[in-house]
Design a protein around this motif. Structure first.
Motif, mmCIF file in Angstrom:
data_model
loop_
_atom_site.group_PDB
_atom_site.id
_atom_site.type_symbol
_atom_site.label_atom_id
_atom_site.label_comp_id
_atom_site.label_asym_id
_atom_site.label_seq_id
_atom_site.Cartn_x
_atom_site.Cartn_y
_atom_site.Cartn_z
ATOM 1 N N LYS A 44 0.839 -1.196 0.000
ATOM 2 C CA LYS A 44 0.000 0.000 0.000
ATOM 3 C C LYS A 44 0.877 1.251 0.000
ATOM 4 N N LEU A 45 0.688 2.074 -1.016
ATOM 5 C CA LEU A 45 1.394 3.351 -1.110
ATOM 6 C C LEU A 45 0.408 4.461 -0.792
ATOM 7 N N GLN A 46 0.594 5.101 0.336
ATOM 8 C CA GLN A 46 -0.303 6.163 0.792
ATOM 9 C C GLN A 46 0.488 7.450 0.947
ATOM 10 N N ASP A 47 0.152 8.429 0.116
ATOM 11 C CA ASP A 47 0.812 9.740 0.172
ATOM 12 C C ASP A 47 2.334 9.618 0.167
ATOM 13 N N GLY A 48 2.836 8.782 -0.720
ATOM 14 C CA GLY A 48 4.274 8.672 -0.932
ATOM 15 C C GLY A 48 5.010 7.746 0.011
ATOM 16 N N PHE B 24 13.853 -7.409 -9.613
ATOM 17 C CA PHE B 24 12.667 -6.873 -8.956
ATOM 18 C C PHE B 24 11.996 -5.892 -9.906
ATOM 19 N N LYS B 25 10.710 -6.114 -10.193
ATOM 20 C CA LYS B 25 9.963 -5.206 -11.055
ATOM 21 C C LYS B 25 8.826 -4.586 -10.256
ATOM 22 N N PHE B 26 8.725 -3.260 -10.312
ATOM 23 C CA PHE B 26 7.723 -2.528 -9.551
ATOM 24 C C PHE B 26 6.680 -1.949 -10.502
ATOM 25 N N GLU B 27 5.408 -2.076 -10.093
ATOM 26 C CA GLU B 27 4.308 -1.524 -10.873
ATOM 27 C C GLU B 27 3.360 -0.792 -9.922
ATOM 28 N N PHE B 28 2.990 0.421 -10.291
ATOM 29 C CA PHE B 28 2.100 1.228 -9.460
ATOM 30 C C PHE B 28 0.757 1.381 -10.168
ATOM 31 N N GLU C 133 1.034 11.832 -3.742
ATOM 32 C CA GLU C 133 -0.186 12.032 -2.963
ATOM 33 C C GLU C 133 -1.254 11.061 -3.438
ATOM 34 N N GLY C 134 -2.074 10.593 -2.495
ATOM 35 C CA GLY C 134 -3.148 9.677 -2.843
ATOM 36 C C GLY C 134 -2.835 8.242 -2.485
ATOM 37 N N LEU C 135 -3.768 7.348 -2.832
ATOM 38 C CA LEU C 135 -3.657 5.931 -2.498
ATOM 39 C C LEU C 135 -3.398 5.123 -3.769
ATOM 40 N N PHE C 136 -2.367 4.270 -3.711
ATOM 41 C CA PHE C 136 -2.003 3.451 -4.860
ATOM 42 C C PHE C 136 -1.587 2.055 -4.387
ATOM 43 N N LYS C 137 -1.648 1.112 -5.323
ATOM 44 C CA LYS C 137 -1.154 -0.237 -5.078
ATOM 45 C C LYS C 137 0.208 -0.381 -5.753
ATOM 46 N N CYS C 138 1.198 -0.827 -4.979
ATOM 47 C CA CYS C 138 2.527 -1.092 -5.514
ATOM 48 C C CYS C 138 2.697 -2.611 -5.585
ATOM 49 N N ARG C 139 2.826 -3.135 -6.789
ATOM 50 C CA ARG C 139 2.974 -4.575 -6.985
ATOM 51 C C ARG C 139 4.415 -4.874 -7.402
ATOM 52 N N VAL C 140 5.044 -5.773 -6.666
ATOM 53 C CA VAL C 140 6.430 -6.144 -6.919
ATOM 54 C C VAL C 140 6.464 -7.602 -7.367
ATOM 55 N N VAL C 141 7.067 -7.861 -8.502
ATOM 56 C CA VAL C 141 7.301 -9.233 -8.971
ATOM 57 C C VAL C 141 8.811 -9.460 -8.947
ATOM 58 N N TYR C 142 9.238 -10.550 -8.298
ATOM 59 C CA TYR C 142 10.683 -10.710 -8.127
ATOM 60 C C TYR C 142 11.116 -12.163 -8.117
ATOM 61 N N ILE D 290 12.843 0.674 -4.256
ATOM 62 C CA ILE D 290 11.604 1.352 -4.652
ATOM 63 C C ILE D 290 11.888 2.760 -5.140
ATOM 64 N N GLU D 291 11.418 3.066 -6.324
ATOM 65 C CA GLU D 291 11.476 4.420 -6.862
ATOM 66 C C GLU D 291 10.043 4.883 -7.093
ATOM 67 N N ILE D 292 9.543 5.692 -6.192
ATOM 68 C CA ILE D 292 8.152 6.139 -6.256
ATOM 69 C C ILE D 292 8.033 7.290 -7.249
ATOM 70 N N PRO D 293 7.196 7.141 -8.270
ATOM 71 C CA PRO D 293 7.035 8.225 -9.248
ATOM 72 C C PRO D 293 6.546 9.509 -8.583
#
Length: 199
Positions: A9-13, A67-71, A53-62, A45-48
């Protein structure tokens, strides 16, 4: 080669429960990749800047090499009913595998229900999406043997908000309701009344 996932869970960075996600990655590396350096999620993790700000899902496949990150924007789950599905006792999701084919086979048996309760040897474990916490009118109880011990579940146990219990599938009718929890869902965000649990 087997790959694994983390959903955070990515909440406000900021990533919620990052230490618990790291512990699960550590356990996975210790079991499958002994001797390999364990990756530090915080450093990877490199957060765009668009997700500060806001709520996002960060999915990591590894795996051990990558390691691949998807927001993604977080879409609310609409779960109002559950169907109990008895699973073969060989099902194993101790580690958060990317391949969920065994769980998908069970999920496809849900009929008109929104999600399932996976029962193994007569005891509830998890839903397809979430860990389960049952309310008996006084306490919130979570099964002792989930298929996957989630980070939200562990956090709630450590805070004393839920209690582990030996729950039998046949006793689900005695509870008032069940709350579905995962890394994106806190206790009480999604609740399903006991009379909407179908057998």
């Amino acid at each position: 080669m087997c790959r694994f996932i983390e959903t955070m869970k990515l909440q406000d960075g900021a990533i919620s429960n990052l230490d618990m996600h790291q512990l699960r990655v550590n356990r996975t590396f210790a079991h499958f990749y002994p001797g390999y350096d364990i990756s530090d999620l915080q450093k990877k993790i490199e957060i765009p800047h668009t997700h500060a700000e806001g709520l996002f899902k960060c999915r990591v496949v590894y795996d051990r090499y990558d390691f691949k990150f998807e927001f993604k924007d977080q879409k609310r789950l609409l779960i109002k009913s559950l169907k109990v599905i008895e699973s073969p006792d060989h099902i194993d999701y101790t580690y958060k595998y990317e391949n969920r084919s065994d769980l998908i086979d069970l999920y496809n048996q849900k009929g008109e229900a929104d999600d399932i309760i996976i029962s193994v040897n007569g005891r509830p474990t998890d839903s397809f999406y979430c860990n389960l916490v049952f309310f008996d009118g006084e306490n919130w109880l979570t099964p002792k043997t989930p298929l996957l011990s989630g980070t939200m579940r562990q956090s709630l146990l450590e805070r004393g908000e839920i209690i582990e219990a030996d729950i039998k599938t046949e006793s689900l009718k005695n509870f008032e309701k069940v709350s579905l929890i995962n890394s994106m869902l806190d206790l009480r965000e999604i609740e399903v009344p006991a009379d909407r649990i179908y057998h």
